[in-house]
Design a protein around this motif. Sequence first.
Motif, PDB file in Angstrom:
ATOM      1  N   LEU A  63       8.091  87.033  60.144  1.00  0.00           N
ATOM      2  CA  LEU A  63       8.431  86.541  58.803  1.00  0.00           C
ATOM      3  C   LEU A  63       8.109  87.570  57.728  1.00  0.00           C
ATOM      4  CD1 LEU A  63       7.370  82.801  59.113  1.00  0.00           C
ATOM      5  CD2 LEU A  63       9.689  83.688  58.742  1.00  0.00           C
ATOM      6  N   THR A  64       7.002  88.276  57.900  1.00  0.00           N
ATOM      7  CA  THR A  64       6.673  89.348  56.957  1.00  0.00           C
ATOM      8  C   THR A  64       7.801  90.362  56.917  1.00  0.00           C
ATOM      9  OG1 THR A  64       4.299  89.090  57.375  1.00  0.00           O
ATOM     10  CG2 THR A  64       5.011  91.158  56.378  1.00  0.00           C
ATOM     11  N   ASP A  65       8.242  90.789  58.086  1.00  0.00           N
ATOM     12  CA  ASP A  65       9.334  91.749  58.164  1.00  0.00           C
ATOM     13  C   ASP A  65      10.595  91.198  57.518  1.00  0.00           C
ATOM     14  OD1 ASP A  65      10.493  94.304  59.288  1.00  0.00           O
ATOM     15  OD2 ASP A  65      11.791  92.820  60.238  1.00  0.00           O
ATOM     16  N   GLN A  66      10.910  89.940  57.781  1.00  0.00           N
ATOM     17  CA  GLN A  66      12.126  89.345  57.220  1.00  0.00           C
ATOM     18  C   GLN A  66      12.080  89.309  55.690  1.00  0.00           C
ATOM     19  OE1 GLN A  66      14.966  88.382  59.013  1.00  0.00           O
ATOM     20  NE2 GLN A  66      15.760  88.417  56.935  1.00  0.00           N
ATOM     21  N   TYR A  67      10.939  88.909  55.140  1.00  0.00           N
ATOM     22  CA  TYR A  67      10.822  88.859  53.674  1.00  0.00           C
ATOM     23  C   TYR A  67      10.956  90.237  53.036  1.00  0.00           C
ATOM     24  CZ  TYR A  67       9.305  83.967  53.792  1.00  0.00           C
ATOM     25  OH  TYR A  67       9.248  82.607  53.966  1.00  0.00           O
ATOM     26  N   VAL A  68      10.294  91.251  53.613  1.00  0.00           N
ATOM     27  CA  VAL A  68      10.397  92.573  52.989  1.00  0.00           C
ATOM     28  C   VAL A  68      11.772  93.188  53.219  1.00  0.00           C
ATOM     29  CG1 VAL A  68       7.915  93.007  52.980  1.00  0.00           C
ATOM     30  CG2 VAL A  68       9.265  93.801  54.888  1.00  0.00           C
ATOM     31  N   TYR A  69      12.388  92.876  54.337  1.00  0.00           N
ATOM     32  CA  TYR A  69      13.757  93.326  54.576  1.00  0.00           C
ATOM     33  C   TYR A  69      14.687  92.725  53.512  1.00  0.00           C
ATOM     34  CZ  TYR A  69      18.280  93.986  56.841  1.00  0.00           C
ATOM     35  OH  TYR A  69      19.579  94.334  57.098  1.00  0.00           O
ATOM     36  N   ASP A  70      14.547  91.431  53.298  1.00  0.00           N
ATOM     37  CA  ASP A  70      15.370  90.763  52.279  1.00  0.00           C
ATOM     38  C   ASP A  70      15.137  91.373  50.902  1.00  0.00           C
ATOM     39  OD1 ASP A  70      16.366  89.121  54.256  1.00  0.00           O
ATOM     40  OD2 ASP A  70      15.167  87.375  53.679  1.00  0.00           O
ATOM     41  N   ASN A  71      13.884  91.663  50.579  1.00  0.00           N
ATOM     42  CA  ASN A  71      13.574  92.259  49.280  1.00  0.00           C
ATOM     43  C   ASN A  71      14.214  93.631  49.125  1.00  0.00           C
ATOM     44  OD1 ASN A  71      12.074  90.124  48.311  1.00  0.00           O
ATOM     45  ND2 ASN A  71      10.117  90.999  48.900  1.00  0.00           N
ATOM     46  N   PHE A 128      17.037  94.552  50.119  1.00  0.00           N
ATOM     47  CA  PHE A 128      18.473  94.447  49.861  1.00  0.00           C
ATOM     48  C   PHE A 128      18.821  93.349  48.857  1.00  0.00           C
ATOM     49  CE2 PHE A 128      18.057  96.373  54.057  1.00  0.00           C
ATOM     50  CZ  PHE A 128      18.796  97.515  53.849  1.00  0.00           C
ATOM     51  N   ILE A 129      17.836  92.839  48.133  1.00  0.00           N
ATOM     52  CA  ILE A 129      18.044  91.696  47.236  1.00  0.00           C
ATOM     53  C   ILE A 129      19.104  91.979  46.161  1.00  0.00           C
ATOM     54  CG2 ILE A 129      16.257  92.194  45.508  1.00  0.00           C
ATOM     55  CD1 ILE A 129      16.760  88.768  47.033  1.00  0.00           C
ATOM     56  N   TYR A 130      19.168  93.211  45.730  1.00  0.00           N
ATOM     57  CA  TYR A 130      20.096  93.537  44.645  1.00  0.00           C
ATOM     58  C   TYR A 130      21.551  93.507  45.095  1.00  0.00           C
ATOM     59  CZ  TYR A 130      15.670  94.992  42.721  1.00  0.00           C
ATOM     60  OH  TYR A 130      14.366  95.011  42.298  1.00  0.00           O
ATOM     61  N   PHE A 131      21.764  93.543  46.399  1.00  0.00           N
ATOM     62  CA  PHE A 131      23.116  93.562  46.941  1.00  0.00           C
ATOM     63  C   PHE A 131      23.544  92.207  47.482  1.00  0.00           C
ATOM     64  CE2 PHE A 131      21.030  97.678  47.763  1.00  0.00           C
ATOM     65  CZ  PHE A 131      21.749  98.455  46.864  1.00  0.00           C
ATOM     66  N   GLN A 132      22.662  91.221  47.406  1.00  0.00           N
ATOM     67  CA  GLN A 132      22.918  89.908  47.990  1.00  0.00           C
ATOM     68  C   GLN A 132      23.244  88.892  46.890  1.00  0.00           C
ATOM     69  OE1 GLN A 132      22.965  89.513  51.312  1.00  0.00           O
ATOM     70  NE2 GLN A 132      22.467  91.683  51.483  1.00  0.00           N
ATOM     71  N   PRO A 133      24.003  87.868  47.235  1.00  0.00           N
ATOM     72  CA  PRO A 133      24.230  86.795  46.268  1.00  0.00           C
ATOM     73  C   PRO A 133      22.937  86.004  46.083  1.00  0.00           C
ATOM     74  CG  PRO A 133      25.256  86.272  48.377  1.00  0.00           C
ATOM     75  CD  PRO A 133      24.716  87.658  48.484  1.00  0.00           C
ATOM     76  N   GLY A 134      22.801  85.368  44.961  1.00  0.00           N
ATOM     77  CA  GLY A 134      21.606  84.567  44.699  1.00  0.00           C
ATOM     78  C   GLY A 134      20.960  84.966  43.393  1.00  0.00           C
ATOM     79  N   ASN A 135      19.739  84.497  43.176  1.00  0.00           N
ATOM     80  CA  ASN A 135      19.081  84.706  41.884  1.00  0.00           C
ATOM     81  C   ASN A 135      18.502  86.106  41.723  1.00  0.00           C
ATOM     82  OD1 ASN A 135      16.811  84.646  43.497  1.00  0.00           O
ATOM     83  ND2 ASN A 135      16.075  82.668  42.748  1.00  0.00           N
ATOM     84  N   LYS A 176      15.708  87.401  42.740  1.00  0.00           N
ATOM     85  CA  LYS A 176      14.254  87.491  42.584  1.00  0.00           C
ATOM     86  C   LYS A 176      13.621  88.033  43.858  1.00  0.00           C
ATOM     87  CE  LYS A 176      13.590  83.862  39.200  1.00  0.00           C
ATOM     88  NZ  LYS A 176      12.873  82.635  38.879  1.00  0.00           N
ATOM     89  N   LEU A 177      12.700  88.967  43.656  1.00  0.00           N
ATOM     90  CA  LEU A 177      11.946  89.493  44.781  1.00  0.00           C
ATOM     91  C   LEU A 177      10.899  88.474  45.212  1.00  0.00           C
ATOM     92  CD1 LEU A 177      11.308  93.142  43.563  1.00  0.00           C
ATOM     93  CD2 LEU A 177      12.932  92.392  45.293  1.00  0.00           C
ATOM     94  N   LYS A 178      10.665  88.400  46.497  1.00  0.00           N
ATOM     95  CA  LYS A 178       9.618  87.528  47.021  1.00  0.00           C
ATOM     96  C   LYS A 178       8.428  88.397  47.387  1.00  0.00           C
ATOM     97  CE  LYS A 178      12.668  83.975  48.759  1.00  0.00           C
ATOM     98  NZ  LYS A 178      13.104  83.179  49.894  1.00  0.00           N
ATOM     99  N   THR A 179       7.334  88.216  46.664  1.00  0.00           N
ATOM    100  CA  THR A 179       6.115  88.941  46.999  1.00  0.00           C
ATOM    101  C   THR A 179       5.040  88.002  47.534  1.00  0.00           C
ATOM    102  OG1 THR A 179       5.340  88.809  44.711  1.00  0.00           O
ATOM    103  CG2 THR A 179       6.527  90.804  45.355  1.00  0.00           C
ATOM    104  N   LYS A 180       5.035  86.772  47.064  1.00  0.00           N
ATOM    105  CA  LYS A 180       4.031  85.811  47.528  1.00  0.00           C
ATOM    106  C   LYS A 180       4.211  85.515  49.011  1.00  0.00           C
ATOM    107  CE  LYS A 180       2.382  81.065  46.815  1.00  0.00           C
ATOM    108  NZ  LYS A 180       2.299  80.782  48.238  1.00  0.00           N
TER     109      LYS A 180
END
Length: 157
Positions: A114-122, A124-131, A133-137
Amino acid sequence: VALLSPLHALAPQHTSRRALLRSVAVGAPVLINPQLALASPKADAETVLQALEPLSGYVDEARWDAVRTVLKTSPVAELWNLGQGKNWIRKAALDAGDPELIELSEDLSSALQLTDQYVYDNNFIYFQPGNGKLKTKEPKDQIKIAQTKLKTIIFSL
């Protein structure tokens, strides 16, 4: 060349190429499979715990690649990324027949994944649909869970 230097230094100067290649081949399994070089499950778990220490800071600094590099490097990678057969904590738990330790190893694997998934998502967040927002928590919470599970595992080994 650097890998051959220590072997060459130990070998007599009159060693043939064939003898030198045999000596390298004997050490090759450790180089090919770092798991063979592991000291002990407890010592290696302590090494993993140390490797996880800077990750929350990396998340705060948005150093996603640094987090993923730690997670994808041995001995951490074996605990979640390379399949259950490579998970040396799970293997130790199975060998001991300890269901609690098996569960802890699975919880640890999940937290690292899950740690890997969250940082992976972060990353590429700028290229993905959605709000956007980076997830750091969330990754920091998973890092804490992994550290807690590892401490319990170390105590149990």
